[in-house]
Write an enzyme that holds these catalytic residues in place. Sequence first.
Site, PDB file in Angstrom:
ATOM      1  N   GLY A  36       0.533  -0.970   0.117  1.00 42.79           N
ATOM      2  CA  GLY A  36       0.214  -0.115  -0.117  1.00 42.79           C
ATOM      3  C   GLY A  36       0.465   1.257  -0.337  1.00 42.79           C
ATOM      4  N   HIS A  37       1.723   1.549   0.839  1.00 44.97           N
ATOM      5  CA  HIS A  37       2.747   2.355   1.260  1.00 44.97           C
ATOM      6  C   HIS A  37       3.836   2.360  -0.568  1.00 44.97           C
ATOM      7  CE1 HIS A  37       2.611   1.592   5.452  1.00 44.97           C
ATOM      8  NE2 HIS A  37       1.970   2.473   5.354  1.00 44.97           N
ATOM      9  N   GLN A  61      -0.664  11.159  17.748  1.00 43.12           N
ATOM     10  CA  GLN A  61      -2.375  10.884  16.998  1.00 43.12           C
ATOM     11  C   GLN A  61      -2.925   9.252  17.832  1.00 43.12           C
ATOM     12  OE1 GLN A  61      -0.171  10.466  12.817  1.00 43.12           O
ATOM     13  NE2 GLN A  61      -1.480   8.812  12.962  1.00 43.12           N
ATOM     14  N   LYS A 149      -7.465   4.438   1.902  1.00 41.85           N
ATOM     15  CA  LYS A 149      -7.833   3.404   2.975  1.00 41.85           C
ATOM     16  C   LYS A 149      -7.759   4.615   4.442  1.00 41.85           C
ATOM     17  CE  LYS A 149      -5.534   0.606   5.683  1.00 41.85           C
ATOM     18  NZ  LYS A 149      -5.457   0.749   6.944  1.00 41.85           N
TER      19      LYS A 149
HETATM   20  P1  AMP Z   1       0.022   4.943   7.204  1.00 44.07           P
HETATM   21  O1  AMP Z   1       1.739   4.288   7.807  1.00 44.07           O
HETATM   22  O2  AMP Z   1      -0.858   3.662   7.693  1.00 44.07           O
HETATM   23  O3  AMP Z   1       0.657   6.058   8.508  1.00 44.07           O
HETATM   24  O4  AMP Z   1      -0.318   4.569   6.481  1.00 44.07           O
HETATM   25  C1  AMP Z   1       0.632   5.778   5.624  1.00 44.07           C
HETATM   26  C2  AMP Z   1       0.000   6.131   4.354  1.00 44.07           C
HETATM   27  O5  AMP Z   1      -0.047   4.481   3.568  1.00 44.07           O
HETATM   28  C3  AMP Z   1      -1.486   6.787   4.297  1.00 44.07           C
HETATM   29  O6  AMP Z   1      -1.926   8.492   3.305  1.00 44.07           O
HETATM   30  C4  AMP Z   1      -2.308   5.616   4.260  1.00 44.07           C
HETATM   31  O7  AMP Z   1      -3.956   5.677   3.891  1.00 44.07           O
HETATM   32  C5  AMP Z   1      -1.265   4.515   3.322  1.00 44.07           C
HETATM   33  N1  AMP Z   1      -2.271   3.411   2.663  1.00 44.07           N
HETATM   34  C6  AMP Z   1      -1.808   2.598   4.192  1.00 44.07           C
HETATM   35  N2  AMP Z   1      -2.502   1.511   3.288  1.00 44.07           N
HETATM   36  C7  AMP Z   1      -2.852   1.634   2.233  1.00 44.07           C
HETATM   37  C8  AMP Z   1      -2.815   1.004   1.050  1.00 44.07           C
HETATM   38  N3  AMP Z   1      -3.844  -0.329   1.618  1.00 44.07           N
HETATM   39  N4  AMP Z   1      -3.331   0.937  -0.031  1.00 44.07           N
HETATM   40  C9  AMP Z   1      -3.080   2.983  -0.194  1.00 44.07           C
HETATM   41  N5  AMP Z   1      -2.540   3.335   0.594  1.00 44.07           N
HETATM   42  C10 AMP Z   1      -2.865   2.816   2.053  1.00 44.07           C
END
Ligand code: AMP
Length: 279
Positions: A36-37, A61, A149
Amino acid sequence: MRTIEHIDELSLYIEDIIKQGKTIGFVPTMGALHSGHISLIEEARKENDIVVCSVFVNPIQFNNKEDLKKYPRDIEKDRKLLEENGCDVLFCPIAEEVYPEQAKESFSFGKLEEVMEGAQRPGHFNGVAVIVSRLFSWVRPNRAYFGEKDYQQLAIIKDMVSQLSSPVSIVACPIIREEDGLAISSRNVRLCEEARKVAPRINQILKKSFSMKDNLSISQIKSFVIDEFKYIKDFEIEYFEIVDDKTLQPIMKKGENGVVGCIAVWLDGVRLIDIVRYY
Ligand code: AMP
């Protein structure tokens, strides 16, 4: 790929990049990186000269200290993954530099933060806005990439940028899923084998509700989804809301804007979120 820990080192680097007239694409994350990242990194790679990814587990947060403690961390694995996927800079600042003293900024997002994640996690979006605004001021990106997401987070960031008259363009990226439909999340690794097997039900139920959207009213779709979860033991639904895709306010019937269903459930002590776009 360069790894930068200190804010002053990053500032010098960024100044030089800007002097050279290069554009900067930025992907803020909390690490434990997955595909995803990486999809955000790839998007940033296509549209900018330099790609910066930050990894920082932002303590302010988290309103649940246990969740913060259990948040997966593996910076070496992250570094390798970023390097393999064309990232130019990994910025992984230390908490003492990010927050030399308690953050004093206070954002207000009105009704946008009164629903769903904002209602369930007091202070969460202020914490997100504080870190993202500080990261923007250090990284000075032309574009920043966020996943759909975290749909409400994306709306909050767009609002923050407009409140601050920030020049950063916010780019929304689609959800990346496992083959079985589960939205990929850093938290998925905390699911036990049994829970991992039932987790795809979240996306299956949302997809089923999508296929019924033309024959049901919005309140019927909502009841359908909530009832489906009642039949599956192990799931505890925290919220499911069908909302206007711009204001994020729950709606009873479709208006001018798009319509999105947003869900948060607990499974095996892990909080999972997902969305479905109806219109
Ligand atoms: P996080 O590390 O969970 O804070 O996520 C960092 C970024 O990655 C945020 O913009 C999330 O929305 C994005 N993100 C996390 N999981 C996914 C996914 N499965 N598909 C697309 N973007 C994602």
